[in-house]
Design a protein around this motif. Structure first.
Motif, PDB file in Angstrom:
ATOM      1  N   LEU A  81       0.808  -1.252  -0.056  1.00 60.19           N
ATOM      2  CA  LEU A  81      -0.059  -0.135   0.040  1.00 60.19           C
ATOM      3  C   LEU A  81       0.905   1.196  -0.046  1.00 60.19           C
ATOM      4  CD1 LEU A  81      -2.785  -1.470   2.379  1.00 60.19           C
ATOM      5  CD2 LEU A  81      -3.188  -0.414  -0.078  1.00 60.19           C
ATOM      6  N   MET A 114      -4.385   3.654   1.917  1.00 59.51           N
ATOM      7  CA  MET A 114      -5.228   3.854   0.884  1.00 59.51           C
ATOM      8  C   MET A 114      -6.772   3.865   1.716  1.00 59.51           C
ATOM      9  SD  MET A 114      -5.977   1.448  -2.448  1.00 59.51           S
ATOM     10  CE  MET A 114      -6.829   0.229  -1.858  1.00 59.51           C
ATOM     11  N   VAL A 115      -7.353   5.032   1.896  1.00 61.88           N
ATOM     12  CA  VAL A 115      -8.571   4.951   2.543  1.00 61.88           C
ATOM     13  C   VAL A 115      -9.749   5.619   1.844  1.00 61.88           C
ATOM     14  CG1 VAL A 115      -9.171   6.226   4.859  1.00 61.88           C
ATOM     15  CG2 VAL A 115      -6.907   5.882   4.420  1.00 61.88           C
ATOM     16  N   LEU A 116     -10.657   4.532   1.343  1.00 64.31           N
ATOM     17  CA  LEU A 116     -11.618   4.730   0.539  1.00 64.31           C
ATOM     18  C   LEU A 116     -12.990   4.503   1.256  1.00 64.31           C
ATOM     19  CD1 LEU A 116      -9.628   3.018  -1.415  1.00 64.31           C
ATOM     20  CD2 LEU A 116     -11.283   3.268  -2.960  1.00 64.31           C
ATOM     21  N   THR A 117     -13.126   3.213   1.952  1.00 66.99           N
ATOM     22  CA  THR A 117     -14.296   2.640   2.191  1.00 66.99           C
ATOM     23  C   THR A 117     -14.925   3.090   3.396  1.00 66.99           C
ATOM     24  OG1 THR A 117     -13.345   0.445   1.001  1.00 66.99           O
ATOM     25  CG2 THR A 117     -15.383   0.266   2.727  1.00 66.99           C
ATOM     26  N   GLY A 122     -18.956   0.940  -0.453  1.00 65.44           N
ATOM     27  CA  GLY A 122     -17.797  -0.053  -0.645  1.00 65.44           C
ATOM     28  C   GLY A 122     -17.563  -0.154  -2.201  1.00 65.44           C
ATOM     29  N   SER A 123     -18.100  -0.809  -2.972  1.00 67.78           N
ATOM     30  CA  SER A 123     -18.379  -0.765  -4.185  1.00 67.78           C
ATOM     31  C   SER A 123     -18.605   0.671  -4.957  1.00 67.78           C
ATOM     32  CB  SER A 123     -18.964  -1.893  -5.050  1.00 67.78           C
ATOM     33  OG  SER A 123     -18.766  -3.091  -4.441  1.00 67.78           O
ATOM     34  N   ILE A 146     -13.761   2.356   7.004  1.00 62.10           N
ATOM     35  CA  ILE A 146     -13.477   1.000   7.542  1.00 62.10           C
ATOM     36  C   ILE A 146     -12.605   0.183   6.776  1.00 62.10           C
ATOM     37  CG2 ILE A 146     -15.707   0.984   8.747  1.00 62.10           C
ATOM     38  CD1 ILE A 146     -16.902  -0.719   6.401  1.00 62.10           C
ATOM     39  N   PHE A 147     -12.141  -0.965   7.144  1.00 63.17           N
ATOM     40  CA  PHE A 147     -11.343  -2.167   6.259  1.00 63.17           C
ATOM     41  C   PHE A 147     -10.063  -1.414   5.855  1.00 63.17           C
ATOM     42  CE2 PHE A 147     -15.483  -4.008   4.537  1.00 63.17           C
ATOM     43  CZ  PHE A 147     -15.444  -5.104   5.390  1.00 63.17           C
ATOM     44  N   THR A 149      -6.394  -1.254   5.498  1.00 61.15           N
ATOM     45  CA  THR A 149      -5.391  -2.251   5.408  1.00 61.15           C
ATOM     46  C   THR A 149      -3.881  -1.359   6.028  1.00 61.15           C
ATOM     47  OG1 THR A 149      -5.806  -3.473   3.777  1.00 61.15           O
ATOM     48  CG2 THR A 149      -3.491  -3.720   4.289  1.00 61.15           C
ATOM     49  N   LYS A 207     -11.404 -10.802  10.664  1.00 56.03           N
ATOM     50  CA  LYS A 207     -11.783 -11.673   9.445  1.00 56.03           C
ATOM     51  C   LYS A 207     -10.995 -12.845   9.765  1.00 56.03           C
ATOM     52  CE  LYS A 207      -7.615  -8.737   7.834  1.00 56.03           C
ATOM     53  NZ  LYS A 207      -6.964  -8.646   8.944  1.00 56.03           N
ATOM     54  N   ILE A 210      -5.218 -13.452   7.597  1.00 57.69           N
ATOM     55  CA  ILE A 210      -4.204 -12.534   7.437  1.00 57.69           C
ATOM     56  C   ILE A 210      -4.350 -11.616   8.785  1.00 57.69           C
ATOM     57  CG2 ILE A 210      -3.194 -12.161   5.193  1.00 57.69           C
ATOM     58  CD1 ILE A 210      -5.719 -10.199   4.745  1.00 57.69           C
ATOM     59  N   THR A 215      -6.201  -4.606   9.748  1.00 55.59           N
ATOM     60  CA  THR A 215      -7.173  -3.913   8.773  1.00 55.59           C
ATOM     61  C   THR A 215      -8.181  -3.143   9.755  1.00 55.59           C
ATOM     62  OG1 THR A 215      -7.116  -6.089   7.656  1.00 55.59           O
ATOM     63  CG2 THR A 215      -9.021  -4.537   7.116  1.00 55.59           C
TER      64      THR A 215
HETATM   65  C1  LIG Z   1      -8.926  -7.598   3.926  1.00 56.45           C
HETATM   66  C2  LIG Z   1      -9.489  -6.385   3.480  1.00 56.45           C
HETATM   67  C3  LIG Z   1      -8.616  -5.256   3.162  1.00 56.45           C
HETATM   68  C4  LIG Z   1      -9.125  -4.101   2.626  1.00 56.45           C
HETATM   69  N1  LIG Z   1      -8.368  -2.978   2.558  1.00 56.45           N
HETATM   70  C5  LIG Z   1      -8.818  -1.646   2.308  1.00 56.45           C
HETATM   71  C6  LIG Z   1      -8.097  -0.653   1.962  1.00 56.45           C
HETATM   72  O1  LIG Z   1      -7.039  -0.519   2.661  1.00 56.45           O
HETATM   73  N2  LIG Z   1      -8.823   0.509   2.053  1.00 56.45           N
HETATM   74  C7  LIG Z   1     -10.006   0.503   1.611  1.00 56.45           C
HETATM   75  O2  LIG Z   1     -10.528   1.843   1.521  1.00 56.45           O
HETATM   76  N3  LIG Z   1     -10.851  -0.199   1.733  1.00 56.45           N
HETATM   77  C8  LIG Z   1     -10.321  -1.708   1.971  1.00 56.45           C
HETATM   78  N4  LIG Z   1     -11.064  -2.773   1.870  1.00 56.45           N
HETATM   79  C9  LIG Z   1     -12.406  -2.506   1.622  1.00 56.45           C
HETATM   80  C10 LIG Z   1     -12.748  -3.086   0.189  1.00 56.45           C
HETATM   81  O3  LIG Z   1     -12.396  -2.297  -0.822  1.00 56.45           O
HETATM   82  C11 LIG Z   1     -14.387  -3.447   0.021  1.00 56.45           C
HETATM   83  O4  LIG Z   1     -14.505  -4.269   0.809  1.00 56.45           O
HETATM   84  C12 LIG Z   1     -14.684  -3.385  -1.431  1.00 56.45           C
HETATM   85  O5  LIG Z   1     -14.805  -2.213  -1.977  1.00 56.45           O
HETATM   86  C13 LIG Z   1     -16.281  -3.921  -1.579  1.00 56.45           C
HETATM   87  O6  LIG Z   1     -17.189  -3.093  -0.502  1.00 56.45           O
HETATM   88  P1  LIG Z   1     -18.114  -3.845   0.347  1.00 56.45           P
HETATM   89  O7  LIG Z   1     -17.245  -4.881   1.207  1.00 56.45           O
HETATM   90  O8  LIG Z   1     -18.909  -2.834   1.126  1.00 56.45           O
HETATM   91  O9  LIG Z   1     -19.160  -4.664  -0.535  1.00 56.45           O
HETATM   92  P2  LIG Z   1     -20.037  -4.149  -1.518  1.00 56.45           P
HETATM   93  O10 LIG Z   1     -19.975  -3.114  -2.091  1.00 56.45           O
HETATM   94  O11 LIG Z   1     -21.335  -4.126  -0.255  1.00 56.45           O
HETATM   95  O12 LIG Z   1     -20.584  -5.590  -2.210  1.00 56.45           O
HETATM   96  C14 LIG Z   1     -21.078  -6.639  -1.824  1.00 56.45           C
HETATM   97  C15 LIG Z   1     -20.999  -7.676  -2.896  1.00 56.45           C
HETATM   98  O13 LIG Z   1     -22.164  -7.002  -3.927  1.00 56.45           O
HETATM   99  C16 LIG Z   1     -21.750  -7.019  -5.153  1.00 56.45           C
HETATM  100  N5  LIG Z   1     -22.210  -5.702  -5.876  1.00 56.45           N
HETATM  101  C17 LIG Z   1     -21.895  -4.586  -5.277  1.00 56.45           C
HETATM  102  N6  LIG Z   1     -22.376  -3.513  -6.174  1.00 56.45           N
HETATM  103  C18 LIG Z   1     -23.013  -3.963  -7.081  1.00 56.45           C
HETATM  104  C19 LIG Z   1     -23.852  -3.794  -8.426  1.00 56.45           C
HETATM  105  N7  LIG Z   1     -24.028  -2.261  -8.537  1.00 56.45           N
HETATM  106  N8  LIG Z   1     -24.270  -4.652  -9.197  1.00 56.45           N
HETATM  107  C20 LIG Z   1     -23.601  -6.137  -9.088  1.00 56.45           C
HETATM  108  N9  LIG Z   1     -23.214  -6.399  -7.871  1.00 56.45           N
HETATM  109  C21 LIG Z   1     -22.784  -5.557  -7.049  1.00 56.45           C
HETATM  110  C22 LIG Z   1     -20.009  -7.152  -5.018  1.00 56.45           C
HETATM  111  O14 LIG Z   1     -19.527  -7.141  -6.129  1.00 56.45           O
HETATM  112  C23 LIG Z   1     -20.012  -7.839  -3.652  1.00 56.45           C
HETATM  113  O15 LIG Z   1     -19.926  -9.051  -4.257  1.00 56.45           O
HETATM  114  C24 LIG Z   1     -10.485  -4.073   2.142  1.00 56.45           C
HETATM  115  C25 LIG Z   1     -11.464  -5.148   2.514  1.00 56.45           C
HETATM  116  C26 LIG Z   1     -10.689  -6.265   2.695  1.00 56.45           C
HETATM  117  C27 LIG Z   1     -11.893  -7.302   2.947  1.00 56.45           C
END
Ligand SMILES: Cc1cc2nc3c(=O)[nH]c(=O)nc-3n(C[C@H](O)[C@H](O)[C@H](O)COP(=O)(O)OP(=O)(O)OC[C@H]3O[C@@H](n4cnc5c(N)ncnc54)[C@H](O)[C@@H]3O)c2cc1C
Length: 321
Positions: A81, A114-117, A122-123, A146-147, A149, A207, A210, A215
């Motif tokens: 990172l 890297m601080v997004l979530t 999330g996505s 959250i999350f 790393t 989790k 790891i 995290t």
């Molecule tokens: C071990 C670990 C380390 C991480 N490290 C970092 C980090 O350093 N910095 C950081 O900012 N984040 C980090 N993350 C967070 C990671 O980036 C998020 O988990 C990821 O962006 C997904 O977000 P979410 O978990 O909220 O899942 P969600 O966005 O809720 O998605 C859940 C499921 O729904 C699906 N989905 C979502 N939207 C749609 C759509 N429109 N259409 C169809 N399917 C969809 C996804 O593909 C997924 O399968 C980490 C996560 C983990 C597990």
């Protein structure tokens, strides 16, 4: 060339990073390993020479990262990172930001995150709610992430958080997102470290694996706001963040191979142990791994790991430079 260093071998069991009110304490062995890692020059591998880096091609950084991943995945995630944060600052930071931050990240003295979530983002990062309020030449950030790393640790004196936030009055969605550098410890004009910034690790995520990679849940602005320095232009934060995200994606993509390689090494060690036991007359049955079908399948899988992993034949590896 960087000097060799030993990345910690998990000492049996499941070593963990530990949360304390004063900050995260890393797993046993990690501080010494990181000291050797930085002293050996490894954080400099992919960075620009003017900041102390070696600027070796990305394909080599990837191959070396795969070795680190095989040795200890939890350890490798921190430098991975930092590498992404360095690359983003090289491409998107101002001259002053580069001078102030990059030499100490490239030397390994400081790390990056890297601080997004956020809980609701999330996505879909268009949902980011972290607020940034202008305050003189800086911003004060308020929000919870959250999350994250390696979001907090005791390996270095400072960590630069690269944080997505929304300047007050910015449009909704991704067009309103900006990128900020938020140091864990504020940096004085002369480069010395000042007061603690208003950012705190609330907990380490639970989790499945790891566990030695902390995290973190991070709180920004519990008091008067975490001081942040805007990177580039307002509203282009997600674009800049993608430099880091793409770097992390390429690196995470190779982790399956890294762990696969590690698993084969473990399997060979177990097989050798069983054969040694047999030779010493402690057992009459052949080890499972020596039977024809498991052997054939293991060899096929091993070839795949070896071919696709370190050989890095896919052109995408080269596009990331
Ligand atoms: C071990 C670990 C380390 C991480 N490290 C970092 C980090 O350093 N910095 C950081 O900012 N984040 C980090 N993350 C967070 C990671 O980036 C998020 O988990 C990821 O962006 C997904 O977000 P979410 O978990 O909220 O899942 P969600 O966005 O809720 O998605 C859940 C499921 O729904 C699906 N989905 C979502 N939207 C749609 C759509 N429109 N259409 C169809 N399917 C969809 C996804 O593909 C997924 O399968 C980490 C996560 C983990 C597990």
């Amino acid at each position: 060339m960087p000097r060799p260093c030993s990345i910690p071998e998990p000492p049996g069991g499941h070593p963990r990073a530990r949360w304390t009110a004063d900050g995260v304490v890393t797993a046993p062995g990690f501080r010494e390993a990181y000291r050797q890692f930085a002293a050996g020059g490894w954080p400099a591998l992919g960075a620009e020479p003017q900041f102390g880096g070696q600027r070796v091609p990305r394909v080599l950084v990837s191959a070396v990262g795969e070795f680190w991943g095989s040795a200890c995945l939890a350890f490798k995630l921190g430098p991975m990172l930092t590498h992404g944060a360095v690359h983003a600052l090289e491409l998107c930071g101002s001259a002053a930001q580069k001078q102030q931050y990059l030499p100490r990240m490239v030397s390994g003295e400081w790390t990056g995150t890297m601080v997004l979530t956020e809980a609701q983002a999330g996505s879909d990062l268009g949902q980011v709610r972290t607020r940034a309020v202008a305050d003189g030449g800086y911003y004060r950030l308020f929000g919870q992430k959250i999350f994250i790393t390696w979001g907090d640790h005791d390996l270095t004196a400072n960590t630069l958080h690269m944080v997505l936030g929304r300047i007050e009055g910015a449009p909704p969605g991704v067009k309103g997102i900006s990128l900020f550098i938020v140091p864990k410890v504020l940096v004085n004009a002369d480069g010395s470290l000042g007061a603690r910034n208003d950012v705190r690790c609330l907990s380490i995520e639970r989790k499945l694996g790891i566990h030695a990679s902390p995290t973190c849940v991070l709180a920004f602005g519990e008091r008067n706001g975490a001081v942040g320095d805007l990177v580039g232009e307002p509203g282009r934060g997600l674009e800049y963040m993608f430099v880091m995200m793409n770097s992390a994606r390429l690196s995470v993509g190779s982790e399956g191979y890294a762990v696969g390689e590690r698993a084969f090494a473990a399997r060979d060690a177990v097989g050798a142990h069983a054969r040694a036991g047999q030779a010493a007359g402690r057992g009459r049955r052949r080890p499972g791994a020596d039977h024809q079908s498991p052997r054939r399948e293991a060899h096929a899988a091993h070839d795949e790991v070896a071919d696709r992993g370190l050989a890095c034949p896919h052109p995408l590896w080269c596009l990331a430079v």
